[in-house]
Design an enzyme around this catalytic site. Structure first.
Site: not given
Length: 627
Positions: A316, A345, A363, A365, A367, A448, A494
């Site tokens: 992000c 992580r 991911q 991912d 945005h 979310k 996201h």
């Protein structure tokens, strides 16, 4: 009570019966900790007297003792007690004593008696008499080691797990599902198919082997195709960033314990840094000194050192900086960024689980930067992407809305509006009551929507997520010029559909039991020349397939044809081509199809068209006909 409430009471009550049975068998010196209900039963944590432990050979004896206890039809009595009374009741139980000591001063303390000889510290509720559990169907299935309160520096406990269902038929069905799940275990199949491996030098960080990496790339390719179709552009960013970035984003305050830290060092090191001690010091702004010597590594580091870095746990903040690099206009929005960078992580070792819980992953991912007026349409488009992707894998899904957590950032009114927007979107898509609400389970920066997929044997997995974010744009000072010339702040959405690719691959390995669709198979075609004189024709076919982008492997060794076929069969290649004199003379192929079907005398061009069609359509099954 509804079914879920009933099951919770039923299973939690059986946890108490389990504890009572263990104490009756192993003696009053047993230290019993906690025993919550879980999704398919319950567990209880114990420290047994010195020299004793519970093994699989003891399961039947404990189960028999539990049945004996139930047949006594003992009353269950709830009592509210003072703190002093509770401490006296559990004066010989160290874990209960600690729990009592940690309760707020004004906390109501209740205990539950099962008969006269077993008492437990518990909020309840429970059954009123053991006879309500006489029809219980339960089975002890495993034990494991656990740490008290999940702290590796605290007592080691033995955890005993119990399956529990209201009827024998439900327990039998669950046990059947468990056995099927064992056969589908992605770690077992991943080893058999040589997809991935792990090494102790990088715990929770998979090595992708050639076959597994082919499948990984096929997933990435499909995701990229979907993203391009929906107007996303792909970016990439650094994997390690200075802590200043994480301070701005809020992750330093909210996520530090799960980040891999690269400390800024004053002086030099001879050994490893004690990262736990480092993190604790970094989190304490009131420490007497900003410099701490970490004895384990002979390191002196400075908390304020500007060189302190962290491996990124999410993409992000990098996307925020990418947006911020230049002035933006409302005419550009929505701006959609896709990103597949490696993330790290930090997890506790006991939480790692094959590909399902890792420390390094990617991911799908994305945005998206939008005006508030665009939120509804954008999220509707994201949900349409989820519909398309999950249909491709043959899985259904359901949505869950997660709302404001206790440690939220930002204005509560903005949160309320964001949650209202998501509820409206979900109501229109799934109908009121067509989705679940998880109160307090949102991200710290916004509410979310989580997408739970269901696999071939009915298990649910959280994969996709759509998160509305009003906070990061504020933290990073993101703006765009509105139509009226004013400066406005965009909203960030996201989203991920696979979620972690590693976890998604683990799920689909188990969902397909290793028999992947053609487009996803690590290797799609195996080639078997019958004898060495057929190698030239086999190489010609291999080259044609490679030119079409079809993943192919050939065995040109001078060994028995059946041995070659068996090798490719064990790898579960969808098609195995067997090539000899007839095929070479007629420019055809003979095909062994996964599932023991065959096609003979297939023209090469027809076979190439078949492969192209399956790759293009991402069909779920292996086609076994040329029609």
């Amino acid at each position: 009570m509804d079914k879920e409430q009933y099951l919770a009471v039923y299973r939690h009550s059986l946890a108490h019966v389990l504890a009572k049975a263990v104490i009756e068998i192993y003696g009053k010196d047993v230290q019993y900790a906690i025993g919550p209900q879980i999704e398919d039963g319950a567990y209880y944590d114990f420290v047994l007297p010195a020299g004793k432990s519970i093994t699989e050979a003891d399961f039947t004896a404990i189960e028999n003792k539990m049945h004996e206890i139930l047949k006594r039809k003992e009353d269950w009595t709830c009592r509210e007690v003072s703190r002093a009374e509770a401490l006296e009741l559990f004066k010989n139980q160290k874990f209960k004593t600690e729990l009592i000591g940690d309760l707020p001063e004004d906390e109501k303390i209740t205990v539950y008696y099962t008969g006269d000889d077993y008492v437990d510290l518990c909020r309840g509720p429970h059954v009123s008499n053991s006879q309500e559990l006489l029809s219980a169907a339960f089975k002890i299935h495993s034990t494991s080691m656990a740490y008290w309160r999940g702290d590796e520096k605290r007592d080691r406990l033995q955890r005993v797990y119990l399956y529990a269902f209201p009827s024998k038929d439900e327990l039998k069905a669950h046990l059947k599902m468990i056995e099927e799940a064992k056969e589908r275990d992605h770690r077992k199949i991943g080893t058999q198919l040589e997809l991935f491996m792990f090494n102790e030098t990088a715990p929770g960080m998979p090595y992708w082997l050639p076959r597994g990496w082919q499948m990984y790339q096929a997933l990435m390719k499909y995701s990229r195709q979907i993203q391009r179709k929906h107007g996303y552009t792909e970016i990439a960013a650094p994997l390690i960033n200075n802590k200043r970035l994480w301070l701005v984003s809020g992750h330093w305050a909210h996520y530090l314990n799960n980040m891999f830290i690269v400390p800024g060092v004053d002086g030099y090191t001879k050994a490893d840094v004690d990262v736990d001690e480092l993190v604790a010091d970094l989190k304490d702004p009131d420490a007497e000194t900003s410099k701490t010597k970490i004895e384990a590594g002979s390191v002196v580091y400075n908390r304020e050192n500007p060189d302190t870095m962290a491996a990124k746990p999410m993409n992000c903040p990098n996307a925020m900086l990418t947006y911020k690099r230049k002035t933006r206009s409302y005419k550009e929005l929505p701006i959609r960024y896709g990103e597949y960078d490696v993330l790290h992580r930090k997890e506790k070792s006991g939480q790692l689980n094959g590909l399902l819980r890792v420390q390094e992953f990617r991911q799908d991912d994305c945005h998206t930067f939008v005006m508030e007026s665009q939120i509804k349409d954008e999220i509707a488009d994201i949900i349409s992407i989820a519909d398309e992707v999950y249909k491709t894998f043959g899985v259904s899904y359901r949505a869950e809305l997660s709302t404001r957590p206790d440690d939220f950032m930002g204005d509560i009114e903005v949160w309320n509006q964001a949650e209202a927007d998501l509820r409206e979107i979900l109501d229109e898509k799934y109908g009121k009551g067509g989705y679940e609400v998880n109160e307090g389970d949102g991200a710290f920066y916004g509410p979310k929507i989580d997408l739970q997929i269901k696999d071939a044997i009915g298990r649910e997995w959280q994969c996709g997520t759509i998160q509305l974010d009003f906070q990061l744009p504020h933290n990073f000072g993101l703006t765009y010029t509105a139509e009226d010339g004013s400066s406005q702040m965009p909203v960030v959405i996201h989203r991920a559909i696979y979620g972690s690719l590693e976890r998604f691959i683990g799920i689909i390995i188990e969902n397909f039991k290793g028999n992947f669709p053609f487009w996803l198979s690590p290797m799609q075609v195996g080639i078997v020349p019958i004898r060495p004189e057929h190698n030239a024709y086999a190489k010609k076919i291999e080259d044609l397939l490679v030119d079409r982008g079809i993943r192919v492997e050939a065995d040109y060794n001078d060994i028995n044809m059946k041995t070659k076929i068996k090798t490719f069969h064990n790898y579960r290649d969808p098609y195995i081509l067997v090539l000899g004199d007839k095929e070479a003379a007629e420019n055809t192929v003979s095909i062994n199809i996964r599932g023991n079907k065959k096609l003979n005398d297939v023209p090469v061009e027809k076979f190439l068209e078949l492969c192209d069609r399956m790759n293009k359509t991402h069909c779920l099954d292996i086609i076994d006909t040329l029609d």
